[in-house]
Motif scaffolding. Structure first.
Motif, PDB file in Angstrom:
ATOM      1  N   ARG A   1       0.840  -1.295   0.148  1.00 40.20           N
ATOM      2  CA  ARG A   1      -0.077  -0.109   0.258  1.00 40.20           C
ATOM      3  C   ARG A   1       0.907   1.365   0.148  1.00 40.20           C
ATOM      4  O   ARG A   1       0.563   2.279  -0.538  1.00 40.20           O
ATOM      5  CB  ARG A   1      -1.087  -0.040   1.172  1.00 40.20           C
ATOM      6  CG  ARG A   1      -2.167  -0.999   0.828  1.00 40.20           C
ATOM      7  CD  ARG A   1      -3.154  -0.804   1.902  1.00 40.20           C
ATOM      8  NE  ARG A   1      -2.853  -1.464   3.346  1.00 40.20           N
ATOM      9  CZ  ARG A   1      -2.794  -2.657   3.642  1.00 40.20           C
ATOM     10  NH1 ARG A   1      -3.502  -3.489   2.850  1.00 40.20           N
ATOM     11  NH2 ARG A   1      -2.213  -2.983   5.100  1.00 40.20           N
ATOM     12  N   GLU A   2       1.858   1.206   0.825  1.00 38.92           N
ATOM     13  CA  GLU A   2       2.894   2.326   0.864  1.00 38.92           C
ATOM     14  C   GLU A   2       3.499   2.530  -0.591  1.00 38.92           C
ATOM     15  O   GLU A   2       3.663   3.610  -1.061  1.00 38.92           O
ATOM     16  CB  GLU A   2       3.955   2.139   1.765  1.00 38.92           C
ATOM     17  CG  GLU A   2       3.243   2.493   3.183  1.00 38.92           C
ATOM     18  CD  GLU A   2       4.323   1.760   4.413  1.00 38.92           C
ATOM     19  OE1 GLU A   2       3.581   1.688   5.704  1.00 38.92           O
ATOM     20  OE2 GLU A   2       5.474   1.577   4.126  1.00 38.92           O
ATOM     21  N   LEU A   3       3.895   1.535  -0.941  1.00 44.08           N
ATOM     22  CA  LEU A   3       4.510   1.733  -2.538  1.00 44.08           C
ATOM     23  C   LEU A   3       3.546   2.103  -3.467  1.00 44.08           C
ATOM     24  O   LEU A   3       3.790   3.095  -4.268  1.00 44.08           O
ATOM     25  CB  LEU A   3       4.869   0.175  -2.991  1.00 44.08           C
ATOM     26  CG  LEU A   3       5.402  -0.151  -4.501  1.00 44.08           C
ATOM     27  CD1 LEU A   3       6.575   0.820  -4.732  1.00 44.08           C
ATOM     28  CD2 LEU A   3       5.715  -1.486  -4.623  1.00 44.08           C
ATOM     29  N   TYR A   4       2.104   1.593  -3.403  1.00 43.32           N
ATOM     30  CA  TYR A   4       1.235   2.140  -4.351  1.00 43.32           C
ATOM     31  C   TYR A   4       1.162   4.000  -4.254  1.00 43.32           C
ATOM     32  O   TYR A   4       1.115   4.673  -5.030  1.00 43.32           O
ATOM     33  CB  TYR A   4      -0.129   1.655  -4.057  1.00 43.32           C
ATOM     34  CG  TYR A   4      -1.415   1.980  -4.659  1.00 43.32           C
ATOM     35  CD1 TYR A   4      -1.246   1.844  -6.256  1.00 43.32           C
ATOM     36  CD2 TYR A   4      -2.202   2.969  -4.195  1.00 43.32           C
ATOM     37  CE1 TYR A   4      -2.408   2.373  -6.734  1.00 43.32           C
ATOM     38  CE2 TYR A   4      -3.201   3.412  -4.898  1.00 43.32           C
ATOM     39  CZ  TYR A   4      -3.397   3.172  -6.294  1.00 43.32           C
ATOM     40  OH  TYR A   4      -4.604   3.898  -6.870  1.00 43.32           O
TER      41      TYR A   4
ATOM     42  N   SER B   1      -2.858  -1.872  -9.010  1.00 47.49           N
ATOM     43  CA  SER B   1      -4.012  -0.757  -9.649  1.00 47.49           C
ATOM     44  C   SER B   1      -5.196  -0.984  -8.741  1.00 47.49           C
ATOM     45  O   SER B   1      -6.281  -0.075  -8.864  1.00 47.49           O
ATOM     46  CB  SER B   1      -3.814  -0.720 -10.957  1.00 47.49           C
ATOM     47  OG  SER B   1      -2.963  -0.254 -11.382  1.00 47.49           O
ATOM     48  N   ALA B   2      -5.325  -2.228  -8.468  1.00 48.33           N
ATOM     49  CA  ALA B   2      -6.617  -2.857  -7.613  1.00 48.33           C
ATOM     50  C   ALA B   2      -6.825  -1.908  -6.293  1.00 48.33           C
ATOM     51  O   ALA B   2      -7.769  -2.214  -5.636  1.00 48.33           O
ATOM     52  CB  ALA B   2      -6.773  -4.160  -7.368  1.00 48.33           C
ATOM     53  N   LEU B   3      -5.897  -0.925  -5.900  1.00 45.58           N
ATOM     54  CA  LEU B   3      -5.676  -0.517  -4.958  1.00 45.58           C
ATOM     55  C   LEU B   3      -6.667   1.124  -5.151  1.00 45.58           C
ATOM     56  O   LEU B   3      -7.142   1.656  -4.102  1.00 45.58           O
ATOM     57  CB  LEU B   3      -4.610  -0.200  -4.131  1.00 45.58           C
ATOM     58  CG  LEU B   3      -3.996  -1.166  -3.378  1.00 45.58           C
ATOM     59  CD1 LEU B   3      -2.510  -1.019  -2.961  1.00 45.58           C
ATOM     60  CD2 LEU B   3      -4.747  -1.543  -2.041  1.00 45.58           C
ATOM     61  N   GLY B   4      -6.984   1.120  -6.311  1.00 44.57           N
ATOM     62  CA  GLY B   4      -7.731   2.452  -6.555  1.00 44.57           C
ATOM     63  C   GLY B   4      -7.339   2.924  -7.977  1.00 44.57           C
ATOM     64  O   GLY B   4      -7.407   2.166  -8.954  1.00 44.57           O
ATOM     65  N   GLU B   5      -6.858   4.080  -8.086  1.00 44.04           N
ATOM     66  CA  GLU B   5      -6.419   4.728  -9.307  1.00 44.04           C
ATOM     67  C   GLU B   5      -5.475   3.915 -10.034  1.00 44.04           C
ATOM     68  O   GLU B   5      -4.695   3.480  -9.423  1.00 44.04           O
ATOM     69  CB  GLU B   5      -5.786   6.041  -8.911  1.00 44.04           C
ATOM     70  CG  GLU B   5      -5.471   6.967 -10.316  1.00 44.04           C
ATOM     71  CD  GLU B   5      -4.764   8.367  -9.796  1.00 44.04           C
ATOM     72  OE1 GLU B   5      -4.147   8.667 -10.572  1.00 44.04           O
ATOM     73  OE2 GLU B   5      -5.110   8.891  -8.595  1.00 44.04           O
ATOM     74  N   ALA B   6      -5.662   3.583 -11.377  1.00 41.37           N
ATOM     75  CA  ALA B   6      -4.840   2.892 -12.295  1.00 41.37           C
ATOM     76  C   ALA B   6      -3.501   3.355 -12.375  1.00 41.37           C
ATOM     77  O   ALA B   6      -3.405   4.704 -12.547  1.00 41.37           O
ATOM     78  CB  ALA B   6      -5.331   2.333 -13.343  1.00 41.37           C
ATOM     79  N   LEU B   7      -2.350   2.891 -12.117  1.00 38.50           N
ATOM     80  CA  LEU B   7      -1.051   3.128 -12.360  1.00 38.50           C
ATOM     81  C   LEU B   7      -0.579   3.017 -13.875  1.00 38.50           C
ATOM     82  O   LEU B   7      -1.180   2.243 -14.400  1.00 38.50           O
ATOM     83  CB  LEU B   7       0.061   2.196 -11.541  1.00 38.50           C
ATOM     84  CG  LEU B   7      -0.200   2.204 -10.158  1.00 38.50           C
ATOM     85  CD1 LEU B   7       0.889   1.130  -9.578  1.00 38.50           C
ATOM     86  CD2 LEU B   7       0.531   3.515  -9.567  1.00 38.50           C
ATOM     87  N   PRO B   8       0.074   4.043 -14.158  1.00 36.47           N
ATOM     88  CA  PRO B   8       0.314   4.124 -15.686  1.00 36.47           C
ATOM     89  C   PRO B   8       1.102   2.642 -16.230  1.00 36.47           C
ATOM     90  O   PRO B   8       1.875   2.141 -15.275  1.00 36.47           O
ATOM     91  CB  PRO B   8       1.332   5.463 -15.799  1.00 36.47           C
ATOM     92  CG  PRO B   8       1.914   5.641 -14.564  1.00 36.47           C
ATOM     93  CD  PRO B   8       0.925   5.167 -13.623  1.00 36.47           C
TER      94      PRO B   8
END
Ligand code: SF4
Ligand code: SF4
Length: 409
Positions: free
Chosen positions: A218-221, A241-248
Motif C-alpha cells: 500500500r505504501e509503494l502504491y 492498481s486494484a487499490l484504486g486509481e490505475a498506475l500508468p
C-alpha cells in the motif's frame, strides 16, 4: 489450438492481448555466468553453461532481430559483461539497428568503458542495486556489490553518459528506502527503475522472507502515485492498481504476447520470470530461428488467445489488475486463472493458505548457481541457513525427561 485474429484498430492494450509480429520487450540473457550470487536471482545464475550461444550464433540472432524490426533488446544474464565478446556483440547489435539496454552489476564499468559507452548511441545502461545503503544491498547481492555498483555509476556520470538507470527489485528489506533510492539516483544524474520481486529462480527460496508485506504494498502504491512520473516500472506493479486509481503502464501480463526471453543457450521462454518447461516455446537454433518461435509456436499462440480470468473475473478490480502476474502465481503453486499471491485485496493470501499441504510448488529445471564459495557471497539476512538442532541448545536434549543419572536412581 486455433489462434484468434488480432482485432484491427481499437485500444493498444487490446492489440497487445492478441500478440504482435515482433516482441516489444525482448530480454536476452547472454550468459548464466556471474561474479555475484544474489539470493533472489531470477535465473539462478552463477556458472557459465557450456552450451551457450557462440559469437557467430549470437550474431545470427541479431541479424534476425534486425529483419524482424525489433528496435531494441534488454540484455542481461547472469552478468553479461563477463562474456568476452560482450563489447563486440554490443557494437554488432547497434551496427544492425538493434539498440541495446543492458543490465549489469557494474563489475566491468571502469572509466575507460564508461567513456566508450558515453560515445555510443543507442545504448542504455542499467545498474542493479537492491539497497540504498551497502548494508541492505550487500545482504542480498553480496559484500562489496554496493561499492562496485556506485563506482560504476560514478564512472558513468563522470564520462557524461546519458540516461543511466538504477534498477531496484523492491523487497521487504528495501521497500522503506524508496526516497533514498531516488536521492541516490539523482546524485548520479540517473533515473530510478523499480521492479517487482517475483518468486522465480533463486527468488523462490527467499520469496516468503523477502516479498513486500501488504502494508508495504500500500505504501509503494501511494509512493508510485506521488512519484510515478519520475520512475520507470514497466509492467511490474499493475496488480497494485486494484487499490484504486490505475498506475500508468501496461496493465496486462505480456508473456508471449509482447514479452519474451531468449536464454543463454538459445531457449525462448514466454517471459524472463518464467524459466520453466511449461513456458518454453522453442530454441533459436531450431529451423526457422527466433522468428518462427515467436510467430508460430503453439505455446505463444495459446497465450495470445483470450485468457479466462477464473475467480478473478468476479472481482470489481479485474479490469485494472487482470489477476496479476502469471509467473508469480505459477511459482507459488497457485492456479494461473486465480488471484496473484500478492493480490492487494487479500485473496492471494487466502489462496496460498488453501493450497494442498503436500503441494511442492513448481521449480525451474535450470540452475546454474555457484556450487563452491563465492567471494563476498550474501549472508542470508541473518537467518541461519542450517536449522538449529535441539542438541545444540541443551546437552540433555532428546533424552527421556524421566531419566536420572545412576547415582540419583
Ligand atoms: S508473467 Fe509476470 S513478469 Fe512475466 S509478463 Fe506476465 S506479468 Fe509480467
Ligand atoms: S482478486 Fe484477482 S483481479 Fe481482484 S485484485 Fe485480486 S488478483 Fe486482482
Amino acid at each position: 489450438m486455433t489462434t484468434v485474429e488480432r482485432p484491427v484498430g481499437g485500444r493498444l492494450v487490446d492489440q497487445f492481448e492478441y500478440g504482435l509480429d515482433a516482441p516489444i520487450c525482448l530480454t536476452w540473457e547472454l550468459t548464466y555466468a556471474c561474479n555475484l550470487a544474489c539470493v533472489h536471482c531470477l535465473s539462478s545464475s552463477g556458472r557459465r553453461d557450456p552450451r551457450e550461444l557462440s559469437t557467430a550464433e549470437a550474431e545470427r540472432v541479431i541479424d534476425e532481430l534486425q529483419r524482424m524490426q525489433v528496435f531494441y533488446v534488454n540484455v542481461g544474464g547472469g552478468e553479461p559483461t563477463v562474456r568476452p565478446d560482450f563489447w563486440h556483440l554490443l557494437d554488432y547489435a547497434i551496427g544492425h539497428d538493434v539498440g541495446v539496454k543492458f543490465s549489469t552489476n557494474g563489475i566491468k564499468l571502469d572509466r575507460a568503458r564508461a567513456q566508450q559507452l558515453a560515445r555510443t548511441d543507442y545504448v542504455d545502461v542499467q545498474i542493479s542495486l537492491d539497497g540504498a545503503t551497502a548494508e541492505v544491498n550487500d545482504a542480498v547481492r553480496g559484500t562489496g556489490s554496493f561499492a562496485t555498483a556506485t563506482r560504476a555509476l560514478e564512472n558513468l556520470a563522470e564520462a557524461g553518459m546519458k540516461d543511466v538507470k538504477v534498477s531496484v527489485v523492491v523487497t521487504r528489506e528495501n521497500a522503506g528506502q524508496l526516497d533514498e533510492f531516488k536521492a541516490l539516483t539523482d546524485r548520479y544524474g540517473a533515473q530510478l527503475r523499480i521492479t517487482r520481486f517475483r518468486p522465480s529462480g533463486r527468488g523462490a527460496d527467499v520469496w516468503d522472507r523477502l516479498h513486500p508485506t501488504q502494508q508495504q504494498q500500500r505504501e509503494l502504491y501511494a509512493w508510485l502515485l506521488a512519484n510515478g512520473d519520475q520512475v520507470l516500472t514497466g509492467d511490474s506493479f499493475f496488480h497494485l492498481s486494484a487499490l484504486g486509481e490505475a498506475l500508468p503502464g501496461l496493465n496486462l501480463c505480456g508473456a508471449g504476447r509482447v514479452v519474451c526471453l531468449i536464454d543463454p543457450v538459445g531457449d525462448v521462454y514466454a517471459c524472463p520470470f518464467a524459466i520453466h518447461e511449461n513456458f518454453l516455446a522453442g530454441n533459436v537454433r531450431d529451423e526457422g530461428g527466433f522468428q518462427r518461435v515467436w510467430q508460430q509456436s503453439e505455446l505463444f499462440a495459446d497465450l495470445r488467445n483470450p485468457q479466462t480470468g477464473g475467480a478473478c473475473t468476479k472481482c470489481a478490480h479485474f479490469d485494472a489488475c487482470r489477476g496479476g502476474c502469471m509467473a508469480a502465481k505459477f511459482f507459488t503453486g497457485l492456479p494461473l486463472d486465480g488471484p496473484d499471491p500478492e493480490c492487494v485485496q487479500g485473496y492471494g493470501e487466502t489462496a496460498l493458505a488453501a493450497r494442498d499441504r503436500e503441494l511442492v510448488p513448481p521449480r525451474s529445471h535450470i540452475d546454474h548457481s555457484h556450487t563452491g564459495p563465492v567471494r563476498g557471497q550474501p549472508t542470508l539476512l541473518g537467518i541461519p541457513s542450517i536449522p538449529v538442532k535441539i542438541c545444540d541448545e541443551s546437552p540433555l536434549a532428546g533424552l527421556d525427561p524421566r531419566w536420572r543419572p545412576p547415582s540419583e536412581g
